[in-house]
Scaffold this active site. Sequence first.
Site, short mmCIF file in Angstrom:
data_model
loop_
_atom_site.label_atom_id
_atom_site.label_comp_id
_atom_site.label_asym_id
_atom_site.label_seq_id
_atom_site.Cartn_x
_atom_site.Cartn_y
_atom_site.Cartn_z
N GLN A 1 2.88 -2.45 -18.69
CA GLN A 1 3.81 -1.92 -19.69
C GLN A 1 4.27 -0.50 -19.37
O GLN A 1 4.62 0.28 -20.27
CB GLN A 1 3.16 -1.95 -21.09
CG GLN A 1 2.84 -3.34 -21.56
CD GLN A 1 4.07 -4.19 -21.71
OE1 GLN A 1 4.85 -4.01 -22.63
NE2 GLN A 1 4.28 -5.13 -20.78
N GLU B 1 -2.17 -1.78 -10.75
CA GLU B 1 -1.84 -2.81 -11.74
C GLU B 1 -2.14 -2.34 -13.16
O GLU B 1 -1.36 -2.60 -14.08
CB GLU B 1 -2.58 -4.11 -11.44
CG GLU B 1 -2.11 -4.80 -10.15
CD GLU B 1 -0.62 -5.10 -10.14
OE1 GLU B 1 0.00 -5.15 -11.20
OE2 GLU B 1 -0.08 -5.28 -9.03
N TYR C 1 -2.32 -12.03 -15.78
CA TYR C 1 -1.44 -11.38 -14.81
C TYR C 1 -2.23 -10.56 -13.79
O TYR C 1 -2.06 -10.70 -12.58
CB TYR C 1 -0.38 -10.48 -15.50
CG TYR C 1 0.25 -9.62 -14.45
CD1 TYR C 1 1.22 -10.14 -13.61
CD2 TYR C 1 -0.23 -8.33 -14.19
CE1 TYR C 1 1.73 -9.39 -12.57
CE2 TYR C 1 0.27 -7.59 -13.15
CZ TYR C 1 1.25 -8.12 -12.35
OH TYR C 1 1.73 -7.41 -11.30
N ASP D 1 5.00 -11.77 -14.87
CA ASP D 1 5.24 -10.55 -15.63
C ASP D 1 6.68 -10.61 -16.12
O ASP D 1 7.32 -11.66 -16.02
CB ASP D 1 5.01 -9.31 -14.76
CG ASP D 1 6.11 -9.15 -13.73
OD1 ASP D 1 6.66 -10.18 -13.29
OD2 ASP D 1 6.45 -8.01 -13.38
N CYS E 1 19.51 -21.51 -7.89
CA CYS E 1 19.54 -21.02 -9.27
C CYS E 1 20.47 -21.83 -10.14
O CYS E 1 21.61 -22.10 -9.77
CB CYS E 1 19.95 -19.55 -9.29
SG CYS E 1 19.85 -18.80 -10.92
N GLY F 1 -0.40 6.86 -21.46
CA GLY F 1 -0.45 6.04 -22.65
C GLY F 1 -1.33 4.82 -22.53
O GLY F 1 -1.94 4.59 -21.47
N TYR F 2 -1.40 4.04 -23.59
CA TYR F 2 -2.29 2.87 -23.63
C TYR F 2 -3.64 3.22 -23.02
O TYR F 2 -4.05 2.67 -22.01
CB TYR F 2 -1.67 1.68 -22.88
CG TYR F 2 -0.55 1.01 -23.64
CD1 TYR F 2 -0.70 0.66 -24.96
CD2 TYR F 2 0.65 0.73 -23.01
CE1 TYR F 2 0.32 0.02 -25.65
CE2 TYR F 2 1.69 0.10 -23.69
CZ TYR F 2 1.51 -0.24 -25.01
OH TYR F 2 2.52 -0.86 -25.68
N TRP G 1 1.22 1.13 -3.36
CA TRP G 1 0.32 -0.01 -3.59
C TRP G 1 0.71 -1.22 -2.75
O TRP G 1 0.03 -2.24 -2.79
CB TRP G 1 0.25 -0.38 -5.07
CG TRP G 1 1.58 -0.46 -5.74
CD1 TRP G 1 2.38 -1.55 -5.83
CD2 TRP G 1 2.26 0.60 -6.42
NE1 TRP G 1 3.53 -1.25 -6.51
CE2 TRP G 1 3.49 0.06 -6.90
CE3 TRP G 1 1.98 1.96 -6.68
CZ2 TRP G 1 4.41 0.83 -7.61
CZ3 TRP G 1 2.90 2.71 -7.39
CH2 TRP G 1 4.08 2.15 -7.84
N ARG G 2 1.82 -1.11 -2.01
CA ARG G 2 2.16 -2.19 -1.08
C ARG G 2 1.68 -1.87 0.33
O ARG G 2 1.88 -2.65 1.25
CB ARG G 2 3.67 -2.45 -1.08
CG ARG G 2 4.12 -3.23 -2.28
CD ARG G 2 5.60 -3.57 -2.23
NE ARG G 2 5.99 -4.37 -3.40
CZ ARG G 2 7.23 -4.49 -3.83
NH1 ARG G 2 8.22 -3.88 -3.19
NH2 ARG G 2 7.49 -5.23 -4.88
#
Length: 341
Positions: free
Chosen positions: A48, A43, A126, A144, A214, A87-88, A30-31
């Site tokens: 999840q 995405e 997102y 995310d 940071c 899932g989901y 996907w890149r």
Amino acid sequence: MTDGTPHFNIHAFRNALVEWFRREGRDYPWRRTTDPWHILVSELMLQQTTIPTVLGRYDRWMRQFPTPAHLAAVDEQTALRSWEGLGYYRRVRSLQAIAREIVNEFGGRFPDNAEGLKRLPGIGPYTSGALLSFAFNKAAPIVDANVARVLARIDNYSVPVDSTEGQKYLWSRAESLVDPEHAREFNSAIMELGQTCCSISSPDCLLCPVRPFCSAERPETLPVKNPKPQVTRVEHHDILYIRGKSVLLAKCPEGKRHAGMYRFPQREDEHTLSLPHVLKQTYSITRYRVTRYIHHVTDTPLLREGEEFVPLDKIHGLPMASPDRKALNSPTLGKLLDHIR
DNA sequence: AATTCGGGGCC
DNA sequence: GGCCCAGAATT
């Protein structure tokens, strides 16, 4: 340290992160694309769900449904079957609804603004930001779990990141940081950082490209999250009933878990429970820890709503949740089903 | 603000 | 076993 302090040069921060990503960023399918359909599929699969799991499924899905029109054209059962194991399952229903809307209402074109995208089912803040930045290279923020971890550490921010206040803070922070000149690379980079150097339990700050920016004192203690709901243990009793060359299955009702998918029928009556089980499974589903028994029934059971006999050779094409598919493919049930094959 | 929705990978 | 995840929708 925040971008209000003299030590935080936002341009230097963006450059350090993007240049690190150009050197070290990993190569995902996907890149390699900016096609919004390909981005959208990745995405939704990744919501999840971990990268290794999706890597094993993404290419096959894209070959089967290379355009929205391909997914729009099949029935829901086919779409669910292709999603099986991820899932989901609401995600794939949303994906198909989006595909049909893109084809039938938008002439095959995706909205390229947040308002239009967020109107589509399954697309929230997102995924909208991901499409805008990864597909259209627009300077939209994304937050995310990776970004939340990176930002909480950079700002040494200890408010729970899954609280309303935490979310508001992170989204505002992500919006101010995203590089307007390199949105796609910047958002990829900050997620990549969260997966590698800025990992959960053992951050490797010595390799971090933005360490000078940071503020984390003890990065391994960030981000803070709200406590998880308690796990509930449940016991399920289902039946295997064979008639001729068919097996009795139940179609899960709309609006409930596993809607539209097939499963072994449930029976909790005393007679069924008294029968010895042919298979015992334990698995987790969301906040439940399930112990599941499948009883081999030989007396004709009273059929309930949604239950039907399915010829053995048709079952392979029906969508089933993972535990049911595994049960079906188990040696124990396989032996019983061999007799009707 | 809390709950619902899966499942695999990792420790 | 417990923990985590490229979240969104519903209540």
